[in-house]
Design a protein around this motif. Structure first.
Motif, PDB file in Angstrom:
ATOM      1  N   VAL A  28      10.326   2.220   3.648  1.00 16.32           N
ATOM      2  CA  VAL A  28      11.324   2.292   4.723  1.00 16.32           C
ATOM      3  C   VAL A  28      10.713   2.882   5.993  1.00 16.32           C
ATOM      4  O   VAL A  28      10.922   2.366   7.099  1.00 16.32           O
ATOM      5  N   GLY A  29       9.919   3.944   5.828  1.00 16.88           N
ATOM      6  CA  GLY A  29       9.273   4.582   6.972  1.00 16.88           C
ATOM      7  C   GLY A  29       8.350   3.624   7.708  1.00 16.88           C
ATOM      8  O   GLY A  29       8.346   3.566   8.947  1.00 16.88           O
ATOM      9  N   TYR A  30       7.575   2.858   6.937  1.00 15.69           N
ATOM     10  CA  TYR A  30       6.646   1.891   7.556  1.00 15.69           C
ATOM     11  C   TYR A  30       7.406   0.796   8.284  1.00 15.69           C
ATOM     12  O   TYR A  30       7.067   0.451   9.421  1.00 15.69           O
ATOM     13  N   ARG A  31       8.428   0.244   7.633  1.00 13.24           N
ATOM     14  CA  ARG A  31       9.190  -0.848   8.244  1.00 13.24           C
ATOM     15  C   ARG A  31       9.877  -0.404   9.535  1.00 13.24           C
ATOM     16  O   ARG A  31       9.870  -1.135  10.531  1.00 13.24           O
ATOM     17  N   VAL A  32      10.449   0.784   9.519  1.00 11.96           N
ATOM     18  CA  VAL A  32      11.148   1.295  10.714  1.00 11.96           C
ATOM     19  C   VAL A  32      10.168   1.560  11.851  1.00 11.96           C
ATOM     20  O   VAL A  32      10.391   1.150  12.995  1.00 11.96           O
ATOM     21  N   SER A  33       9.050   2.249  11.538  1.00 15.11           N
ATOM     22  CA  SER A  33       8.062   2.561  12.578  1.00 15.11           C
ATOM     23  C   SER A  33       7.414   1.284  13.114  1.00 15.11           C
ATOM     24  O   SER A  33       7.159   1.165  14.316  1.00 15.11           O
ATOM     25  N   ASN A  34       7.176   0.321  12.233  1.00 13.14           N
ATOM     26  CA  ASN A  34       6.581  -0.950  12.652  1.00 13.14           C
ATOM     27  C   ASN A  34       7.521  -1.693  13.602  1.00 13.14           C
ATOM     28  O   ASN A  34       7.083  -2.275  14.600  1.00 13.14           O
ATOM     29  N   LEU A  82       7.979   9.958  -7.635  1.00 15.03           N
ATOM     30  CA  LEU A  82       7.212   8.755  -7.324  1.00 15.03           C
ATOM     31  C   LEU A  82       8.102   7.684  -6.691  1.00 15.03           C
ATOM     32  O   LEU A  82       7.722   7.053  -5.701  1.00 15.03           O
ATOM     33  N   ALA A  83       9.293   7.491  -7.257  1.00 12.86           N
ATOM     34  CA  ALA A  83      10.228   6.492  -6.724  1.00 12.86           C
ATOM     35  C   ALA A  83      10.679   6.872  -5.312  1.00 12.86           C
ATOM     36  O   ALA A  83      10.775   6.017  -4.428  1.00 12.86           O
ATOM     37  N   SER A  84      10.923   8.158  -5.086  1.00 14.41           N
ATOM     38  CA  SER A  84      11.358   8.634  -3.769  1.00 14.41           C
ATOM     39  C   SER A  84      10.288   8.407  -2.717  1.00 14.41           C
ATOM     40  O   SER A  84      10.580   7.917  -1.609  1.00 14.41           O
ATOM     41  N   PHE A  85       9.048   8.747  -3.059  1.00 16.78           N
ATOM     42  CA  PHE A  85       7.943   8.547  -2.121  1.00 16.78           C
ATOM     43  C   PHE A  85       7.726   7.055  -1.835  1.00 16.78           C
ATOM     44  O   PHE A  85       7.356   6.680  -0.714  1.00 16.78           O
ATOM     45  N   LEU A 129       0.827  -1.208   0.000  1.00 13.94           N
ATOM     46  CA  LEU A 129       0.000   0.000   0.000  1.00 13.94           C
ATOM     47  C   LEU A 129       0.862   1.259   0.000  1.00 13.94           C
ATOM     48  O   LEU A 129       0.631   2.175  -0.797  1.00 13.94           O
ATOM     49  N   LEU A 130       1.843   1.288   0.894  1.00  9.80           N
ATOM     50  CA  LEU A 130       2.691   2.472   1.006  1.00  9.80           C
ATOM     51  C   LEU A 130       3.725   2.542  -0.119  1.00  9.80           C
ATOM     52  O   LEU A 130       4.180   3.615  -0.487  1.00  9.80           O
ATOM     53  N   GLY A 131       4.089   1.391  -0.658  1.00 10.81           N
ATOM     54  CA  GLY A 131       5.051   1.380  -1.747  1.00 10.81           C
ATOM     55  C   GLY A 131       4.447   1.809  -3.074  1.00 10.81           C
ATOM     56  O   GLY A 131       5.129   2.386  -3.923  1.00 10.81           O
ATOM     57  N   ILE A 132       3.140   1.541  -3.235  1.00 17.12           N
ATOM     58  CA  ILE A 132       2.457   1.887  -4.492  1.00 17.12           C
ATOM     59  C   ILE A 132       1.469   3.038  -4.304  1.00 17.12           C
ATOM     60  O   ILE A 132       1.450   3.992  -5.078  1.00 17.12           O
ATOM     61  N   GLY A 133       0.649   2.949  -3.261  1.00 14.07           N
ATOM     62  CA  GLY A 133      -0.391   3.957  -3.043  1.00 14.07           C
ATOM     63  C   GLY A 133       0.140   5.307  -2.604  1.00 14.07           C
ATOM     64  O   GLY A 133      -0.293   6.344  -3.114  1.00 14.07           O
ATOM     65  N   LEU A 134       1.105   5.298  -1.668  1.00 14.68           N
ATOM     66  CA  LEU A 134       1.640   6.565  -1.154  1.00 14.68           C
ATOM     67  C   LEU A 134       2.220   7.457  -2.250  1.00 14.68           C
ATOM     68  O   LEU A 134       1.928   8.656  -2.279  1.00 14.68           O
TER      69      LEU A 134
END
Length: 202
Positions: A173-179, A164-167, A121-126
């Motif tokens: 990375v943001g999701y994995r770290v926060s998780n 798009l690639a940066s986001f 979701l975050l890799g494609i949707g964000l």
């Protein structure tokens, strides 16, 4: 004594006529219930924290005269809140009266599926939603014509792909770290209990 406690323990569980002692079962049962309750509590707090952040974000963009962008971002945050709430509904279905090994395995599977779901979701949707947000910002800032005049189509396309690639990278990375920071210890406990119970059953 011919055998140490460790040897007796090991031999006992390797022999099919032996069962896991009730005291051990009770210990893991209580430990697993505490872990599940902690996971529920942490998940709810984490999800509800989105609401005040969405409100603060909206107020910030209103002050900055970016009302549409503020509403857009706040709406995305609220959408994430309700999506998380739907995903977390599974935790309320866990029946702790059944074998702790069984419901821990179900919980472990749900966690892994959740990680895959949000990573995608975050890799494609964000990136897509963030790109729309950038476009809204440009329109509200009256920079649309300036950008079209200053950049060629090729440059705009290259820049858009880079954004798009940066986001996408930031989202994953943001999701994995926060998780890991929020749920890492709880997930590790669940995995360890499953491994230990699995060994005891063998």
């Amino acid at each position: 004594m011919d055998k140490s406690i460790e040897e007796i323990w090991s031999t006992g569980f390797q022999n099919n006529k032996y069962l896991i002692p009730p005291v051990v079962v009770d210990l893991y049962h209580k430990k697993s219930i505490l872990t599940v309750d902690k996971l529920k509590s942490t998940s709810k707090k984490d999800n509800w924290s989105i609401i005040p952040i969405a409100i603060i974000t909206l107020i910030f963009f209103i002050i900055k005269s970016k009302l549409i962008l503020g509403i857009y971002i706040a709406a995305l945050m609220l959408s994430m809140f309700f999506l998380n709430r739907k995903q977390l509904a599974f935790l309320e279905t866990i029946n702790t009266s059944e074998s702790c090994f069984d419901y821990l395995k179900k919980l472990q599977k749900w966690i892994k599926n959740n990680v895959k779901f949000y990573t995608r979701l975050l890799g494609i949707g964000l990136p897509l939603f963030a790109y729309v947000g950038c476009c809204i910002f440009i329109l509200e800032s009256n920079q649309y014509e300036y950008i079209l005049e200053s950049y060629s189509f090729k440059k705009l396309l290259t820049t858009s792909i880079s954004i798009l690639a940066s986001f996408s990278i930031i989202g994953i990375v943001g999701y994995r770290v926060s998780n890991y920071l929020i749920y890492g210890r709880l997930i590790k406990k669940i995995d360890e209990m499953i491994d230990e119970l699995d060994l005891l059953k063998k």
